[in-house]
Design a protein around this motif. Structure first.
Motif, mmCIF file in Angstrom:
data_model
loop_
_atom_site.group_PDB
_atom_site.id
_atom_site.type_symbol
_atom_site.label_atom_id
_atom_site.label_comp_id
_atom_site.label_asym_id
_atom_site.label_seq_id
_atom_site.Cartn_x
_atom_site.Cartn_y
_atom_site.Cartn_z
ATOM 1 N N GLU A 1 21.051 24.959 31.263
ATOM 2 C CA GLU A 1 19.564 24.882 32.380
ATOM 3 C C GLU A 1 19.421 26.723 33.335
ATOM 4 N N LEU A 2 20.921 26.149 34.374
ATOM 5 C CA LEU A 2 20.859 27.359 34.997
ATOM 6 C C LEU A 2 20.174 28.775 34.594
ATOM 7 N N LEU A 3 20.849 28.769 33.560
ATOM 8 C CA LEU A 3 20.571 29.598 32.643
ATOM 9 C C LEU A 3 19.676 30.625 31.701
ATOM 10 N N GLN A 4 18.916 29.825 31.586
ATOM 11 C CA GLN A 4 17.391 29.338 30.780
ATOM 12 C C GLN A 4 16.174 30.067 32.089
ATOM 13 N N THR A 5 16.801 29.326 33.175
ATOM 14 C CA THR A 5 15.910 29.369 34.555
ATOM 15 C C THR A 5 16.349 31.387 35.061
ATOM 16 N N THR A 6 17.965 31.723 34.668
ATOM 17 C CA THR A 6 17.798 33.130 35.104
ATOM 18 C C THR A 6 17.510 33.762 34.329
ATOM 19 N N ILE A 7 16.879 33.672 33.141
ATOM 20 C CA ILE A 7 16.167 34.280 31.970
ATOM 21 C C ILE A 7 15.084 34.179 32.021
ATOM 22 N N ASP A 8 14.430 32.699 32.392
ATOM 23 C CA ASP A 8 12.898 33.302 32.541
ATOM 24 C C ASP A 8 12.618 34.010 34.253
ATOM 25 N N PHE A 9 13.500 34.122 35.278
ATOM 26 C CA PHE A 9 13.816 34.907 35.915
ATOM 27 C C PHE A 9 13.573 36.732 35.959
ATOM 28 N N ALA A 10 14.158 36.738 34.596
ATOM 29 C CA ALA A 10 14.477 38.239 33.746
ATOM 30 C C ALA A 10 12.970 38.678 33.006
ATOM 31 N N GLY A 11 12.592 37.809 33.023
ATOM 32 C CA GLY A 11 10.372 37.862 32.051
ATOM 33 C C GLY A 11 10.811 38.019 30.562
ATOM 34 N N SER A 12 11.970 36.874 30.468
ATOM 35 C CA SER A 12 12.344 36.432 29.506
ATOM 36 C C SER A 12 13.532 37.385 28.880
ATOM 37 N N GLN A 13 14.066 38.536 29.605
ATOM 38 C CA GLN A 13 14.810 39.386 28.314
ATOM 39 C C GLN A 13 16.126 39.160 29.077
ATOM 40 N N THR A 14 16.620 38.487 27.504
ATOM 41 C CA THR A 14 17.208 37.938 28.054
ATOM 42 C C THR A 14 18.914 39.011 28.125
ATOM 43 N N GLN A 15 18.636 40.391 27.264
ATOM 44 C CA GLN A 15 19.707 41.201 28.191
ATOM 45 C C GLN A 15 19.909 41.859 29.617
ATOM 46 N N ASN A 16 18.715 41.500 30.386
ATOM 47 C CA ASN A 16 18.709 42.017 31.468
ATOM 48 C C ASN A 16 18.869 41.046 32.643
ATOM 49 N N VAL A 17 20.153 39.980 31.879
ATOM 50 C CA VAL A 17 20.980 38.841 32.843
ATOM 51 C C VAL A 17 22.003 39.162 33.208
ATOM 52 N N ILE A 18 22.943 39.198 34.111
ATOM 53 C CA ILE A 18 24.516 39.833 33.588
ATOM 54 C C ILE A 18 25.329 38.146 34.623
ATOM 55 N N VAL A 19 25.649 36.971 33.682
ATOM 56 C CA VAL A 19 26.617 36.062 34.040
ATOM 57 C C VAL A 19 28.061 36.517 34.580
ATOM 58 N N ILE A 20 27.825 36.104 35.517
ATOM 59 C CA ILE A 20 29.630 36.214 36.407
ATOM 60 C C ILE A 20 30.460 35.875 36.236
ATOM 61 N N SER A 21 31.805 35.830 36.007
ATOM 62 C CA SER A 21 32.696 34.700 35.851
ATOM 63 C C SER A 21 33.418 34.358 37.221
ATOM 64 N N ILE A 22 33.839 32.486 36.925
ATOM 65 C CA ILE A 22 33.867 32.494 38.197
ATOM 66 C C ILE A 22 35.878 33.190 39.045
ATOM 67 N N PRO A 23 36.016 33.254 39.903
ATOM 68 C CA PRO A 23 37.328 33.275 40.279
ATOM 69 C C PRO A 23 37.405 32.623 40.516
ATOM 70 N N ASP A 24 39.208 32.901 40.839
ATOM 71 C CA ASP A 24 40.895 31.585 40.507
ATOM 72 C C ASP A 24 40.397 31.600 41.877
ATOM 73 N N TYR A 25 40.106 30.557 42.855
ATOM 74 C CA TYR A 25 40.719 31.095 44.368
ATOM 75 C C TYR A 25 42.182 30.064 44.291
ATOM 76 N N GLY A 26 43.017 29.932 43.447
ATOM 77 C CA GLY A 26 43.617 29.431 43.623
ATOM 78 C C GLY A 26 44.945 30.210 43.797
ATOM 79 N N VAL A 27 44.702 31.302 44.088
ATOM 80 C CA VAL A 27 45.856 31.940 44.094
ATOM 81 C C VAL A 27 45.051 32.569 46.322
ATOM 82 N N THR A 28 44.772 32.285 45.968
ATOM 83 C CA THR A 28 44.651 32.264 48.181
ATOM 84 C C THR A 28 45.251 31.347 48.481
ATOM 85 N N PRO A 29 45.505 31.851 50.016
ATOM 86 C CA PRO A 29 46.181 31.719 50.932
ATOM 87 C C PRO A 29 46.261 29.952 50.504
#
Length: 243
Positions: free
Chosen positions: A135-163
């Motif tokens: 649902e959030l991704l669709q909202t994101t696409i809507d904010f990009a003027g419905s242009q899917t290629q103008n959206v960049i999803v970034i993967s979740i980092p792994d905080y397990g390697v931090t102190p």
């Protein structure tokens, strides 16, 4: 007497400017006052997320959306300061609720989305994450003027390697982060949006302490710079296509 009054006023002033950590998280970043701000012809950028987007524990100029804007400007693009909707601790549903309360433009030339680590941290299910992320991704696409290629999803980092993460079953964290990233990658591909995987870069912090901020949990400005190195080519293509 005058000296006592002066000391009293100073004390009151300091007390009034003191904020708890939660209050600081509620603050949205100040908008830059450079020329691009009011230039209607400049490209616009909306960044949606959580602590990784707001840049918890780093200075404003080291946040990845701010570094990305600077990178795009260095490439010759006239880009407005990033509009950031993000807060430390937000889950998918909390981000969705916050977006509804924001006074956002109808569309932006570039939109990024990075969300999910707090779903994992709070023990929420993968099925719930998929549903809310979609649902959030669709909202994101809507904010990009419905242009899917103008959206960049970034993967979740792994905080397990931090102190911080090392004391909280880093193997379990890594496994669950990978599962959530499989979901957001699949949904992004299904929507025909762009995807940038920065998780491997985040794991370099295991052996490089300068990639972790002073709080022992969040990325440092240098870590964000490495993320931007991967995000920038995609963002450049997006803006180039809209010239």
């Amino acid at each position: 007497m005058n000296r006592l009054l002066f000391i009293l006023f100073v004390f009151i002033g300091l007390a009034c400017t003191d904020k708890t950590a939660s209050e600081i998280m509620n603050d949205q970043p100040e908008r830059d006052t450079d020329q691009a701000e009011n230039d209607e012809s400049a490209f616009s950028y909306l960044a949606l997320g959580d602590s990784y987007t707001i840049g918890e524990s780093v200075s404003e100029d080291q946040r990845f959306p701010v570094q990305l804007v600077q990178g795009l400007r260095n490439e010759g693009f006239d880009v407005k300061p990033a509009k950031i909707v993000a807060r430390t601790g937000w889950t998918t549903d909390e981000l969705a609720a916050a977006i509804k309360n924001e006074n956002l433009d109808e569309s932006y030339n570039l939109v990024t989305l990075l969300i999910g680590v707090n779903n994992q941290y709070r023990g929420r299910s993968a099925d719930e994450y998929r549903s809310e992320f979609k649902e959030l991704l669709q909202t994101t696409i809507d904010f990009a003027g419905s242009q899917t290629q103008n959206v960049i999803v970034i993967s979740i980092p792994d905080y397990g390697v931090t102190p911080f993460g090392k004391s909280r079953d880093p193997e379990k964290i890594a496994k669950e982060i990978d599962a959530f990233n499989t979901i957001n990658s699949e949904e992004t591909q299904q929507a025909n949006a762009r995807y940038v995987d920065i998780t491997a870069i985040s794991r370099e912090a295991l052996n490089d302490e300068k990639l972790v901020a002073g709080d022992g949990l969040h990325p440092s400005g240098e870590m964000y710079r490495r993320w931007v190195d991967k995000i920038l080519p995609e963002a450049t293509e997006i803006l180039e296509s809209q010239k």
